[in-house]
Design a protein around this motif. Structure first.
Motif, mmCIF file in Angstrom:
data_model
loop_
_atom_site.group_PDB
_atom_site.id
_atom_site.type_symbol
_atom_site.label_atom_id
_atom_site.label_comp_id
_atom_site.label_asym_id
_atom_site.label_seq_id
_atom_site.Cartn_x
_atom_site.Cartn_y
_atom_site.Cartn_z
ATOM 1 N N UNK A 68 0.812 -1.256 -0.032
ATOM 2 C CA UNK A 68 -0.012 0.001 0.069
ATOM 3 C C UNK A 68 0.786 1.104 0.162
ATOM 4 N N UNK A 69 2.094 1.309 0.615
ATOM 5 C CA UNK A 69 2.924 2.481 0.748
ATOM 6 C C UNK A 69 2.418 3.368 1.885
ATOM 7 N N UNK A 70 1.303 3.805 1.597
ATOM 8 C CA UNK A 70 0.820 4.911 2.781
ATOM 9 C C UNK A 70 -0.793 4.630 2.777
ATOM 10 N N UNK A 71 -1.298 4.489 4.151
ATOM 11 C CA UNK A 71 -2.635 4.248 4.184
ATOM 12 C C UNK A 71 -3.736 5.092 3.457
ATOM 13 N N UNK A 72 -4.801 4.829 3.129
ATOM 14 C CA UNK A 72 -5.747 5.381 2.386
ATOM 15 C C UNK A 72 -5.529 5.601 1.076
ATOM 16 N N UNK A 73 -4.522 4.968 0.466
ATOM 17 C CA UNK A 73 -4.389 5.105 -1.080
ATOM 18 C C UNK A 73 -4.600 3.705 -1.624
ATOM 19 N N UNK A 74 -5.582 3.484 -2.111
ATOM 20 C CA UNK A 74 -6.085 1.980 -2.589
ATOM 21 C C UNK A 74 -5.419 1.481 -3.775
ATOM 22 N N UNK A 75 -4.639 2.331 -4.492
ATOM 23 C CA UNK A 75 -3.646 1.889 -5.581
ATOM 24 C C UNK A 75 -2.060 1.654 -4.784
ATOM 25 N N UNK A 76 -1.912 2.074 -4.054
ATOM 26 C CA UNK A 76 -0.702 2.062 -3.150
ATOM 27 C C UNK A 76 0.504 2.004 -4.294
ATOM 28 N N UNK A 77 1.202 0.981 -4.430
ATOM 29 C CA UNK A 77 2.655 0.878 -5.254
ATOM 30 C C UNK A 77 2.111 -0.020 -6.062
ATOM 31 N N UNK A 78 0.994 0.036 -6.819
ATOM 32 C CA UNK A 78 0.403 -0.929 -7.866
ATOM 33 C C UNK A 78 1.658 -0.972 -9.040
ATOM 34 N N UNK A 79 2.282 0.211 -9.203
ATOM 35 C CA UNK A 79 3.124 0.383 -10.504
ATOM 36 C C UNK A 79 4.734 0.133 -10.174
ATOM 37 N N UNK A 80 4.970 -0.504 -9.000
ATOM 38 C CA UNK A 80 6.092 -0.843 -8.411
ATOM 39 C C UNK A 80 6.746 -1.683 -9.514
#
Length: 194
Positions: free
Chosen positions: A174-186
């Motif tokens: 997720x990376x940071x709370x509250x971001x549903x896309x998080x690190x999708x692009x990692x």
């Protein structure tokens, strides 16, 4: 094409087929990043956006192999965002379709971590030795589980849960709370490349 030193064409094609499938639509972000521990680290990055459906499968695979070979000759690693994109931007919000859940085991006892993940999530479709060893002397690995009909937010949540539960790389979460896309692009290193 034939294999060039350190580039395994069959492994690259297998990895691309697992990630995108031969009927992939949308964009794929191929990324050259200066390899860790070299003069190129932190100073080189090149993003290329390829459309497998427009190129055709064989030309798509050939393009990835061409750039992996070119970059590899100059201390540049080949990475890929492991999903198709809606547009030619490699951002989390632009991620469209995942066919796999990836976990990056790059610290500690990767044998035990992978065994634990397999016990709880099943046998992965592919396990890649990603280069190097951990501080425990175990090989670093990427593991991929195939999925169908999973949203981007669900993929990120599952990757985050695996990372936290098993001890995989949290950059895929997720990376940071509250971001549903998080690190999708990692991005992840392309199997078969340097």
């Amino acid at each position: 094409m034939t294999d060039t030193p350190h580039i395994n064409h069959a492994a690259i094609e297998r990895h691309l087929d697992l990630l995108f499938g031969r009927e992939a639509t949308g964009f794929v972000c191929l990324r050259g990043i200066g390899e860790k521990g070299t003069a190129r680290e932190g100073v080189f990055r090149e993003d290329l956006f390829l459309e497998p459906a427009k190129l055709g499968w064989d030309k798509f695979v050939s393009a990835v192999i061409f750039h992996a070979t070119r970059w590899g000759q100059h201390d540049v690693a080949t990475f890929i965002v492991p999903c198709t994109l809606k547009d030619s931007r490699g951002t989390a919000e632009n991620c469209d379709r995942f066919r796999t859940i990836c976990a990056d085991f790059d610290t500690g006892d990767t044998d035990a971590k992978l065994a634990f993940a397999e016990q709880h999530f099943g046998q992965p479709a592919l396990v890649v030795l990603s280069g190097g060893t951990t501080e425990d002397g175990k090989p670093k690995r990427h593991a991929y589980w195939q999925v169908d009909d999973v949203t981007v937010a669900e993929v990120v949540a599952i990757r985050d849960a695996i990372a936290k539960k098993v001890g995989a790389d949290i950059q895929f979460g997720l990376g940071v709370d509250g971001n549903p896309y998080g690190r999708a692009h990692q991005p992840i290193r392309v199997a078969g490349s340097i």
